[in-house]
Write an enzyme that holds these catalytic residues in place. Sequence first.
Site, PDB file in Angstrom:
ATOM      1  N   ASN A   9      31.206  23.856  50.458  1.00 38.44           N
ATOM      2  CA  ASN A   9      30.383  25.405  50.372  1.00 38.44           C
ATOM      3  C   ASN A   9      31.180  26.096  49.223  1.00 38.44           C
ATOM      4  OD1 ASN A   9      29.299  27.839  50.228  1.00 38.44           O
ATOM      5  ND2 ASN A   9      29.977  28.302  52.464  1.00 38.44           N
ATOM      6  N   LYS A  11      30.562  28.663  47.879  1.00 34.80           N
ATOM      7  CA  LYS A  11      30.248  30.279  48.070  1.00 34.80           C
ATOM      8  C   LYS A  11      30.117  30.891  46.791  1.00 34.80           C
ATOM      9  CE  LYS A  11      33.332  29.975  52.046  1.00 34.80           C
ATOM     10  NZ  LYS A  11      34.442  30.583  53.031  1.00 34.80           N
ATOM     11  N   HIS A  96      25.687  31.160  58.023  1.00 37.93           N
ATOM     12  CA  HIS A  96      27.007  30.937  57.750  1.00 37.93           C
ATOM     13  C   HIS A  96      27.607  32.418  58.354  1.00 37.93           C
ATOM     14  CE1 HIS A  96      31.026  31.267  55.752  1.00 37.93           C
ATOM     15  NE2 HIS A  96      30.705  29.945  55.590  1.00 37.93           N
ATOM     16  N   GLU A  98      29.780  34.406  57.100  1.00 35.81           N
ATOM     17  CA  GLU A  98      29.918  35.416  56.015  1.00 35.81           C
ATOM     18  C   GLU A  98      28.577  36.264  56.049  1.00 35.81           C
ATOM     19  OE1 GLU A  98      31.458  33.006  53.011  1.00 35.81           O
ATOM     20  OE2 GLU A  98      33.612  33.231  54.102  1.00 35.81           O
ATOM     21  N   GLU A 168      31.879  26.538  63.170  1.00 32.89           N
ATOM     22  CA  GLU A 168      32.656  27.185  62.454  1.00 32.89           C
ATOM     23  C   GLU A 168      33.415  28.357  63.094  1.00 32.89           C
ATOM     24  OE1 GLU A 168      32.371  26.187  58.175  1.00 32.89           O
ATOM     25  OE2 GLU A 168      30.957  27.834  58.376  1.00 32.89           O
ATOM     26  N   SER A 214      39.029  25.981  57.535  1.00 33.66           N
ATOM     27  CA  SER A 214      40.488  25.339  56.756  1.00 33.66           C
ATOM     28  C   SER A 214      40.523  24.077  57.036  1.00 33.66           C
ATOM     29  CB  SER A 214      41.591  26.299  57.442  1.00 33.66           C
ATOM     30  OG  SER A 214      41.387  27.693  57.280  1.00 33.66           O
TER      31      SER A 214
HETATM   32  C1  PEP Z   1      33.629  28.074  55.478  1.00 38.38           C
HETATM   33  O1  PEP Z   1      33.326  29.021  54.746  1.00 38.38           O
HETATM   34  O2  PEP Z   1      32.410  27.208  55.753  1.00 38.38           O
HETATM   35  C2  PEP Z   1      34.965  27.239  55.540  1.00 38.38           C
HETATM   36  C3  PEP Z   1      34.660  26.342  56.346  1.00 38.38           C
HETATM   37  O3  PEP Z   1      35.856  27.740  54.595  1.00 38.38           O
HETATM   38  P1  PEP Z   1      37.383  27.256  54.622  1.00 38.38           P
HETATM   39  O4  PEP Z   1      37.211  25.961  54.491  1.00 38.38           O
HETATM   40  O5  PEP Z   1      37.781  28.130  53.282  1.00 38.38           O
HETATM   41  O6  PEP Z   1      38.051  27.915  55.771  1.00 38.38           O
END
Ligand code: PEP
Length: 252
Positions: A9, A11, A96, A98, A168, A214
Amino acid sequence: MRKPVIAGNWKMHKLIADSVATALALKPLVANASHCEVVIAPVFTVLKTVADRLEGSNVRVAGQDCSTESKHGAHTGEVAADMLRDAGATYIIVGHSERRQFYGETDESVQRKTAAALAAGLMVIMCVGEMLEQREGGNAESVVRGQLEGGLRELTASDLERIIVAYEPVWAIGTGRTATPEQAQEMHAFVRRVFAERFSPQASDALRILYGGSVKPDNIAGLMKQPDLDGALVGGASLEAETFAGIVNYKS
Ligand code: PEP
């Protein structure tokens, strides 16, 4: 057998030149990755360009969001799911964290976006996950259950072939604090149980559940050893082709 999916992703990152350069750098690095589906989600404005440049490769393109509305019309600023399909997307991310945290996404809008995306023929990656306070308060499972039941409401068994769930935990996104493989496995098994109750054991067995939070080249292999983990949704570590390829190629 559930084929893993590794999705990146991007973003709100990258202008056109950088997006194309990253996609073209990724293409040969993952060309032999037949063990999983490889997906990247660039911003709307570069989606078509990136999809065109990836044509014929094994890298698929996803939208990061879509409108709740399927019918084209007076919805300034919105992008319909079939427009994303038209631009070359075959997958879409909905719900998501966010968008839930900062842009008013609700289980109801996730459900409508999912329905719109399915009607447009897209594969849906539906994100769920609890905040830190919810986990610490012992409510992680009830939050995830609520998001699943809300988002999946009105889906039929035949829709499920095109649904992928991404668990997530919000406290692990962009924080460098990954859930342990055991924590992830525990929630993935729970998601599968919810699917079995809501739909059927067969649908639950076939469901692909991705972990996000992460994920990096050095922790993907441990996560993928878990029996209910079927891939990853990757944010920060998907922005650089070699790092993302290091995640995709976790098997080699
Ligand atoms: C995400 O935003 O879906 C995500 C998993 O971000 P990150 O891998 O940077 O934690």
